[in-house]
Enzyme design. Structure first.
Site, PDB file in Angstrom:
ATOM      1  N   HIS A 340       0.840  -1.190   0.000  1.00 48.62           N
ATOM      2  CA  HIS A 340       0.000   0.000   0.000  1.00 48.62           C
ATOM      3  C   HIS A 340       0.886   1.255   0.000  1.00 48.62           C
ATOM      4  CE1 HIS A 340      -3.800   2.109   0.769  1.00 48.62           C
ATOM      5  NE2 HIS A 340      -3.058   2.940   1.482  1.00 48.62           N
ATOM      6  N   ALA A 341       0.693   2.127  -0.985  1.00 45.58           N
ATOM      7  CA  ALA A 341       1.563   3.300  -1.155  1.00 45.58           C
ATOM      8  C   ALA A 341       1.495   4.216   0.062  1.00 45.58           C
ATOM      9  CB  ALA A 341       1.157   4.067  -2.408  1.00 45.58           C
ATOM     10  N   HIS A 371       0.869  12.127  -6.101  1.00 39.76           N
ATOM     11  CA  HIS A 371       0.183  12.284  -4.818  1.00 39.76           C
ATOM     12  C   HIS A 371       1.140  12.042  -3.649  1.00 39.76           C
ATOM     13  CE1 HIS A 371      -3.180  11.758  -1.888  1.00 39.76           C
ATOM     14  NE2 HIS A 371      -2.321  10.923  -1.337  1.00 39.76           N
ATOM     15  N   GLU A 372       1.870  10.943  -3.686  1.00 40.52           N
ATOM     16  CA  GLU A 372       2.771  10.617  -2.581  1.00 40.52           C
ATOM     17  C   GLU A 372       3.854  11.671  -2.409  1.00 40.52           C
ATOM     18  OE1 GLU A 372       2.122   8.383  -0.402  1.00 40.52           O
ATOM     19  OE2 GLU A 372       0.421   7.646  -1.553  1.00 40.52           O
ATOM     20  N   HIS A 375       2.886  14.575  -0.248  1.00 39.65           N
ATOM     21  CA  HIS A 375       3.156  14.377   1.177  1.00 39.65           C
ATOM     22  C   HIS A 375       4.623  14.657   1.493  1.00 39.65           C
ATOM     23  CE1 HIS A 375      -0.734  12.547   2.050  1.00 39.65           C
ATOM     24  NE2 HIS A 375      -0.584  11.741   1.018  1.00 39.65           N
ATOM     25  N   GLU A 399      -3.529  14.974   2.441  1.00 37.34           N
ATOM     26  CA  GLU A 399      -4.091  14.301   1.273  1.00 37.34           C
ATOM     27  C   GLU A 399      -4.463  15.305   0.183  1.00 37.34           C
ATOM     28  OE1 GLU A 399      -3.881  11.130   1.160  1.00 37.34           O
ATOM     29  OE2 GLU A 399      -3.297  10.945   3.266  1.00 37.34           O
ATOM     30  N   HIS A 502      -7.369   0.313   5.294  1.00 39.38           N
ATOM     31  CA  HIS A 502      -7.493   1.318   6.346  1.00 39.38           C
ATOM     32  C   HIS A 502      -8.277   0.837   7.556  1.00 39.38           C
ATOM     33  CE1 HIS A 502      -6.446   3.363   2.665  1.00 39.38           C
ATOM     34  NE2 HIS A 502      -5.996   4.371   3.377  1.00 39.38           N
ATOM     35  N   TYR A 512      -9.509  11.664   3.738  1.00 41.88           N
ATOM     36  CA  TYR A 512      -9.606  11.541   2.283  1.00 41.88           C
ATOM     37  C   TYR A 512     -10.856  12.240   1.755  1.00 41.88           C
ATOM     38  CZ  TYR A 512      -6.097   7.991   3.266  1.00 41.88           C
ATOM     39  OH  TYR A 512      -4.983   7.343   3.718  1.00 41.88           O
TER      40      TYR A 512
END
Length: 605
Positions: A340-341, A371-372, A375, A399, A502, A512
């Site tokens: 999971h990323a 997206h990552e 962060h 997010e 999750h 999210y």
């Protein structure tokens, strides 16, 4: 996607001699207390982070024991700190110090009572649940075994309903054995939450947004009502198209969508059935990023480099060499990992930033990488702050900044990075409905899912959902919010929530939901600031230093102030709203309304 804010959320690490609440506290006592926390966070936090990194990247009996032990010991220490922080409730101090105290008291997700045996039990359960998910697989009588990645390859690409049913049912076997442990975890977490002064886990989870929990929940519900007409129109069109492809027996023309036919294991994204939903794409010149990546033989590291370039173009500092040396980019062949990323901030002083992701060479992962890195660059922007302020303005901000960049992956952006030619970009923009449809099948579809998931958990936390109706409540709520149904009857022998990371990973999901709303407000505001005058979906902030300055300055605030302050700094407003979502997808909504004119929409029984 799980984000580990270890220094605060899991291990505000400090060893101190607690004073009783009856003693009079002074400002000097408070300064000593906060300074001790800061020193220990900086010295011990990186070790704890490394333990969790090892636990996710080397799933073995020994690594899980190490993680469980660290989790127990430092959870107990952070509980002690929370109680110590409460002893300063009546002391008049600066706004900054008061905020640090409040963050210490509310930083938990699943707190045990201040009891070593219960803390140990909770830590062991949490570690086992995450490992069960990360190493989960299902084996058939013919000896063939499939893990999540193998099942997802079928769900993502097959059009054979029997294959899809096999893959969906196979992965959902993994949750069965989780239910007793999950409910015991909730029991302990509720007890720990009450010890911290909350009514229960639901109160703890929803009291972190600089407003009363009930007011916050009212806001999230009102925003959903703004966006709901767009989702309902999209759902109606998708159901009609699937019905046309599969026939009435498999996809009835009315009612909910069978989840296994949505192109996603959880039905939270329908982008993999874009060709069925929008068959016009075959006659238009839509951009196939997956094909470009494969045709050019772009490897996984190069995909990450493209994402880094986006941030550099706006004025961000380059990522450190250690990011490239220590991150996990591809799935190892010799061991089990949590694929999971996720993005990690292991050591703020030394800027030890990493992503953990089993990258596949396709458009979906190309977007996820952007997206990552959102962060990662957020971490980098606020790592100068005291450790207690190293976090998103609220958990949705992290997010939202990750999602924000995905809205700028436009044809013009793809032209600028050399993926397509000028003529190809012009042709792609000519089909605005195709572009918006592709985005909506992910960005709009996920909204009710993201709202519903924590509503289910809140019901479990409060006991409003009985233990013998966990699965029934899960599917009742999914049908109510999403118009999604299981492919067949699901008894209470199953624990289908456990098939979503999750839940066993114990990561709150409201973040999210907030992100999916806020990203459009961020995007619209930045596009207005840079003077963009065309359709909102054609705006890209790639290469714009003004947009970069606003983002960096907002990121740099961390969680040092109420989230409304950071939100206002970027958007000029203090309130979240669904209006920007509707503005972004206005052309698509108008097109959908025309398509749905003679259809029976909705899914209520």
């Amino acid at each position: 996607m799980k984000k580990l804010f270890l220094l605060i959320a899991m291990s505000a690490i400090v060893t101190s001699c607690s004073q009783t609440s009856e003693q009079t506290k002074s400002e000097n006592d408070l300064e000593i207390f906060l300074q001790k926390i800061e020193e220990d966070n900086l010295s011990q936090g990186p070790v704890v982070s490394s333990a969790y990194w090892i636990g996710s990247n080397f799933i073995t009996y020994d690594s899980q024991n190490i993680v469980a032990d660290y989790s127990k010991r430092y959870t107990l220490k952070s509980l002690e700190n929370s109680r110590e922080a409460s002893s300063f409730n009546s002391l008049k101090t600066s706004d900054s110090n008061r905020r640090k105290l409040e963050l210490l008291k509310s930083s938990f997700v699943m707190p045990p009572p201040l009891d070593e045996s219960l803390a140990s039990e909770l830590s062991s359960i949490s570690t086992k649940l995450e490992a069960m998910y990360g190493s989960g697989e299902y084996c058939y009588e013919d000896g063939g075994c499939y893990d999540l990645e193998a099942f997802e390859q079928i769900i993502d690409s097959s059009r054979n309903p029997d294959e899809l049913l096999m893959a969906w049912n196979g992965w959902h076997e993994v949750g069965k054995s989780m239910k007793p442990m999950y409910m015991r975890m909730v029991e302990i977490g509720n007890e720990g939450s009450r010890d911290l002064g909350y009514s229960g886990l639901d109160d703890l989870w929803f009291s972190k947004y600089d407003m009363p929990a009930d007011k916050f929940l009212e806001v999230t519900d009102s925003v959903w009502e703004e966006v709901k007409p767009l989702y309902e129109a999209l759902h109606c069109h998708v159901r009609s198209q699937l019905n046309e492809y599969y026939g009435d027996e498999i996809v009835p023309p009315e009612g909910s969508l069978p989840v296994h036919l949505t192109g996603n294991m959880w039905g939270q994204s329908w982008s993999n059935i874009y060709d069925l939903v929008y068959p016009q794409a075959s006659q238009t010149k839509s951009v196939d990023v997956t094909k470009i990546i494969k045709d050019r033989n772009i490897n996984e590291i190069e995909m990450v480099e493209y994402a880094e370039d986006f941030f550099l173009s706006m004025g961000f500092e380059p990522l450190p060499d250690t990011f490239w040396e220590r991150s996990l980019f591809t799935k190892p062949q010799d061991r089990s990992v949590v694929c999971h990323a996720s993005a990690w901030n292991l050591d703020s002083v030394n800027n030890d930033l990493r992503i953990k992701m089993c990258i596949e060479k396709n458009e979906e992962d190309f977007i996820t990488i952007h997206h990552e890195l959102g962060h990662i660059f957020y971490y980098q922007a606020y790592n100068h702050l005291p450790t207690l302020f190293q976090g998103g303005a609220n958990d949705g901000f992290h997010e939202a900044f990750g999602d924000l960049l995905t809205l700028s992956i436009t044809p013009d952006y793809l032209k600028k990075i050399g993926f397509i030619s000028l003529d190809e970009a012009k042709l792609a923009k000519n089909d605005s409905i195709g572009l918006l449809m592709k985005q909506a099948l992910e960005g709009v579809v996920v909204i009710p899912w993201a709202l519903m998931l924590d509503k289910w958990r809140a019901g479990v936390f409060t006991g409003d959902i009985a233990e013998n109706e966990l699965n029934k409540a899960w599917w009742d709520m999914r049908e109510s919010y999403q118009g999604i149904a299981p492919p067949d009857e699901r008894s209470e022998d199953y624990f289908d929530p456990g098939a979503k990371y999750h839940i066993p990973g114990n990561t709150p999901y409201t973040r999210y939901y907030l992100a999916r709303i806020m990203q459009y407000q961020f995007h619209e505001s930045l596009c207005n600031d840079i003077g963009f005058s065309g359709p909102l979906h054609e705006c890209s902030i790639y290469g714009n230093k003004l947009a970069g300055e606003k983002i960096i300055s907002t990121m740099a605030m961390g969680q040092s102030a109420p989230w409304q302050d950071a939100f206002e700094k970027l958007t000029g407003s203090r309130n979240i709203s669904g209006e920007s979502v509707m503005n972004y997808y206005k052309p698509l909504k108008e097109w959908l309304d025309t398509q749905n004119n003679d259809r029976s929409c909705g899914w209520e029984k």
